[in-house]
Design a protein around this motif. Structure first.
Motif, PDB file in Angstrom:
ATOM      1  N   CYS A 227       0.828  -1.207   0.000  1.00 54.28           N
ATOM      2  CA  CYS A 227       0.000   0.000   0.000  1.00 54.28           C
ATOM      3  C   CYS A 227       0.866   1.263   0.000  1.00 54.28           C
ATOM      4  O   CYS A 227       0.535   2.255  -0.662  1.00 54.28           O
ATOM      5  N   LEU A 228       1.985   1.239   0.725  1.00 54.59           N
ATOM      6  CA  LEU A 228       2.891   2.379   0.746  1.00 54.59           C
ATOM      7  C   LEU A 228       3.474   2.638  -0.643  1.00 54.59           C
ATOM      8  O   LEU A 228       3.522   3.782  -1.111  1.00 54.59           O
ATOM      9  N   ASN A 229       3.929   1.586  -1.287  1.00 50.73           N
ATOM     10  CA  ASN A 229       4.523   1.749  -2.618  1.00 50.73           C
ATOM     11  C   ASN A 229       3.500   2.281  -3.613  1.00 50.73           C
ATOM     12  O   ASN A 229       3.806   3.147  -4.439  1.00 50.73           O
ATOM     13  N   ARG A 230       2.300   1.772  -3.521  1.00 46.99           N
ATOM     14  CA  ARG A 230       1.230   2.224  -4.414  1.00 46.99           C
ATOM     15  C   ARG A 230       0.875   3.686  -4.125  1.00 46.99           C
ATOM     16  O   ARG A 230       0.730   4.506  -5.038  1.00 46.99           O
ATOM     17  N   ALA A 231       0.765   4.035  -2.844  1.00 44.38           N
ATOM     18  CA  ALA A 231       0.380   5.386  -2.473  1.00 44.38           C
ATOM     19  C   ALA A 231       1.446   6.407  -2.849  1.00 44.38           C
ATOM     20  O   ALA A 231       1.132   7.531  -3.255  1.00 44.38           O
ATOM     21  N   SER A 232       2.709   6.028  -2.719  1.00 48.00           N
ATOM     22  CA  SER A 232       3.795   6.938  -3.070  1.00 48.00           C
ATOM     23  C   SER A 232       3.692   7.379  -4.517  1.00 48.00           C
ATOM     24  O   SER A 232       3.765   8.584  -4.830  1.00 48.00           O
ATOM     25  N   ALA A 233       3.519   6.423  -5.422  1.00 50.53           N
ATOM     26  CA  ALA A 233       3.400   6.757  -6.841  1.00 50.53           C
ATOM     27  C   ALA A 233       2.125   7.545  -7.108  1.00 50.53           C
ATOM     28  O   ALA A 233       2.127   8.498  -7.895  1.00 50.53           O
ATOM     29  N   TYR A 234       1.039   7.164  -6.427  1.00 53.30           N
ATOM     30  CA  TYR A 234      -0.237   7.842  -6.678  1.00 53.30           C
ATOM     31  C   TYR A 234      -0.173   9.310  -6.272  1.00 53.30           C
ATOM     32  O   TYR A 234      -0.560  10.200  -7.039  1.00 53.30           O
ATOM     33  N   VAL A 235       0.285   9.581  -5.057  1.00 56.94           N
ATOM     34  CA  VAL A 235       0.280  10.960  -4.557  1.00 56.94           C
ATOM     35  C   VAL A 235       1.160  11.853  -5.417  1.00 56.94           C
ATOM     36  O   VAL A 235       0.772  12.966  -5.785  1.00 56.94           O
ATOM     37  N   PHE A 236       2.351  11.366  -5.750  1.00 54.29           N
ATOM     38  CA  PHE A 236       3.252  12.206  -6.541  1.00 54.29           C
ATOM     39  C   PHE A 236       2.706  12.439  -7.944  1.00 54.29           C
ATOM     40  O   PHE A 236       2.857  13.524  -8.507  1.00 54.29           O
ATOM     41  N   SER A 237       2.049  11.442  -8.507  1.00 54.01           N
ATOM     42  CA  SER A 237       1.515  11.593  -9.857  1.00 54.01           C
ATOM     43  C   SER A 237       0.226  12.409  -9.849  1.00 54.01           C
ATOM     44  O   SER A 237       0.048  13.314 -10.671  1.00 54.01           O
ATOM     45  N   ALA A 238      -0.670  12.121  -8.927  1.00 57.09           N
ATOM     46  CA  ALA A 238      -1.969  12.794  -8.902  1.00 57.09           C
ATOM     47  C   ALA A 238      -1.837  14.282  -8.612  1.00 57.09           C
ATOM     48  O   ALA A 238      -2.667  15.077  -9.046  1.00 57.09           O
TER      49      ALA A 238
END
Length: 524
Positions: A227-238
């Motif tokens: 979940c951390l790895n997924r959230a890291s990419a999501y927040v920076f991209s979104a």
């Protein structure tokens, strides 16, 4: 000839340089003595001292001394950010209690908890990114917990508040750098959150201990890391437009690494969204659930050629194997060396067999395991192909800029093959989806389709000449895959056929024009 003497215009800078030189080893002292003896008053002497002192500093502490990392500092505004995030997460827990399969409970409200980020410093933005990442990860992790256990409504607010206080300490000693983006689960800034996961689970559920036989505790920890790895990419991209100053603020030797990690994050977010967020195909537009909760892991069968000494080659015999498609390819990726053509796998299936769904889910899972970089290529958009796959791939990636960076991007701003190969332990997986869709690209499309697998094979052989770092999956319908296999002389064991969702018969496993006397089921 000695240049004329003149006053040095930057005495403060000189004092700083001299101080650094004195603080280092005996060599700096010798250098100072050499300077005094040979350059007592000249401006050239001051320049020489500065130059040599910088060289000493660089040799002493390495290039990393000139790498700028960023502290995590909360914005100076009179607002309880952590309280706002806690409220959002508590509301999400209430939603998941009623419907654990809700896909985006309160996710859109997480960023709303931050106000004034447009004018924040890079240190403030780093803090915002960290907190948003932890909250998004906890939001997704809550849904996972709710699917496995019944959440206790009366304990939710207290459990969420305790987790947030433990996960986000008031003072954060860690620094933001490119490693925080690439591997948050191993970065120092996220360790308090990781340590708070197990108490969080116990406080939310009726569990009092974990089942050691099923490694239940370790499974929760691994899921939160995912979940951390997924959230890291999501927040920076979104929120890339707002967080872009972070990428620019990291300077020195880390600046290029940061630029690349940001690009990978946006590409990964585009892949993850195809699994976690985007609705599945619906002819009438009425279906809105994403792929993830509907996905069924497919089986696959493949054939191993058997040949005895003296047996005629025109009468091949095969052993059929049946196994979980995900596990089969994970085992392949786990082999330390895949020489030559063994770095390639082909996946074939009929229309609606689930090839593209598998490609998206497998790519997303491989990214989250962090063992391989992943590039996902939709072949229907690969235009103007020349047959030189390395340059064609680079043109494809550069030619697909993001139309909306909040949803990630299918492209990358530079040649990602070179990026991946330049890394310390390079491992890259290329996923080419839709081989049969190349036939719609334009003139000579049929020939390009037939020769595409050959191009992939030649690229793998060339790129892996000094060691296996690049692997490729090519997916397409049976006719297109088999035509390409004949053109490239691909052995049959590299072809994985997506199995139908029913009991298989011998007719399903039979190889045309050959005998299939043996069957081996390897389902895990």
């Amino acid at each position: 000839m000695v240049p004329p003497s003149r006053p040095f215009r930057c005495p403060q800078r000189l004092r700083q340089v001299e101080a650094k030189a004195r603080d280092f080893s005996r060599r700096s002292l010798l250098l100072r003595q050499l300077y005094v003896a040979h350059f007592p008053t000249s401006s050239l002497g001051f320049f020489a001292l500065a130059l040599f002192a910088c060289a000493l500093v660089s040799r002493r502490v390495g290039r990393s001394s000139f790498v700028m990392t960023i502290k995590f500092i909360p914005p100076e505004r009179h607002r309880d950010y952590i309280g706002a995030l806690t409220a959002v997460l508590s509301a999400a827990a209430g939603v998941y209690t009623l419907n654990p399969f809700s896909t985006s409970a309160q996710a859109s409200n997480i960023w709303k908890a931050f106000k004034g980020v447009e004018t924040a410093t890079p240190e403030n933005l780093a803090w915002v990114w960290l907190n948003a990442t932890i909250t998004h990860a906890a939001n997704e992790f809550l849904a996972f917990i709710a699917r496995e256990n019944q959440l206790m409504p009366q304990a939710q607010d207290g459990a969420v508040e305790a987790f947030m206080k433990a996960a986000i300490p008031e003072e954060i000693s860690a620094k933001f750098n490119d490693g925080a983006l690439r591997s948050p689960a191993t970065h120092e800034a996220f360790q308090p959150a990781r340590k708070a996961v197990i108490p969080f689970v116990l406080a939310l559920t009726r569990l009092t201990r974990f089942d050691e036989k099923t490694n239940q505790k370790e499974r929760y920890e691994r899921e939160f890391d995912r979940c951390l790895n997924r959230a890291s990419a999501y927040v920076f991209s979104a929120h890339y437009d707002r967080l872009r100053p972070l990428e620019a603020a990291v300077t020195g030797t880390a600046s290029e690494a940061m630029h690349r990690e940001a690009a990978w994050a946006r590409h990964y977010e585009w892949i993850h969204r195809k699994v976690d967020t985007e609705p599945v195909f619906s002819p009438d537009g009425t279906e809105t659930p994403p792929l993830k909760p509907l996905y069924l892991r497919p089986r696959a069968y493949w054939h191993e050629q058997l040949r005895k000494d003296g047996e005629a080659e025109d009468k091949p015999r095969y052993r059929a194997h049946l196994g979980d498609l995900h596990q089969t390819l994970e085992d392949w990726l786990g082999t330390p060396s895949a020489k030559g053509v063994d770095a390639l796998r082909l996946i074939a299936g009929g229309p609606g067999s689930g090839k593209s769904s598998f490609a998206r889910v497998f790519a997303s899972e491989t990214i989250l395991r962090e063992r391989y970089r992943v590039i996902f290529v939709e072949l229907q958009h690969m235009r103007a192909m020349t047959g030189e796959l390395v340059s064609d791939l680079a043109n494809y990636l550069r030619g697909r800029p993001p139309s909306n960076v909040t949803k990630g991007t299918p492209g990358l701003p530079d040649n990602a093959l070179k990026w991946a190969r330049d890394e310390k332990n390079p491992q890259l997986l290329l996923v080419f989806d839709g081989l049969d869709e190349l036939s719609f690209v334009g003139d000579h499309a049929a020939e390009l389709t037939r020769k595409f697998i050959l191009s992939v094979r030649l690229m793998l052989i060339t790129q892996n000449a000094e060691g296996t770092w690049l692997r490729a999956l090519v997916l397409g319908r049976n006719a297109a895959i088999q035509s390409g296999m004949r053109e490239a002389d691909i052995p049959p064991h590299l072809l994985l056929n997506v199995a139908p969702i029913r009991e298989l018969t011998e007719d399903d496993l039979e190889v045309t024009g050959a005998k299939t006397p043996c069957f081996n089921e390897t389902m895990g």
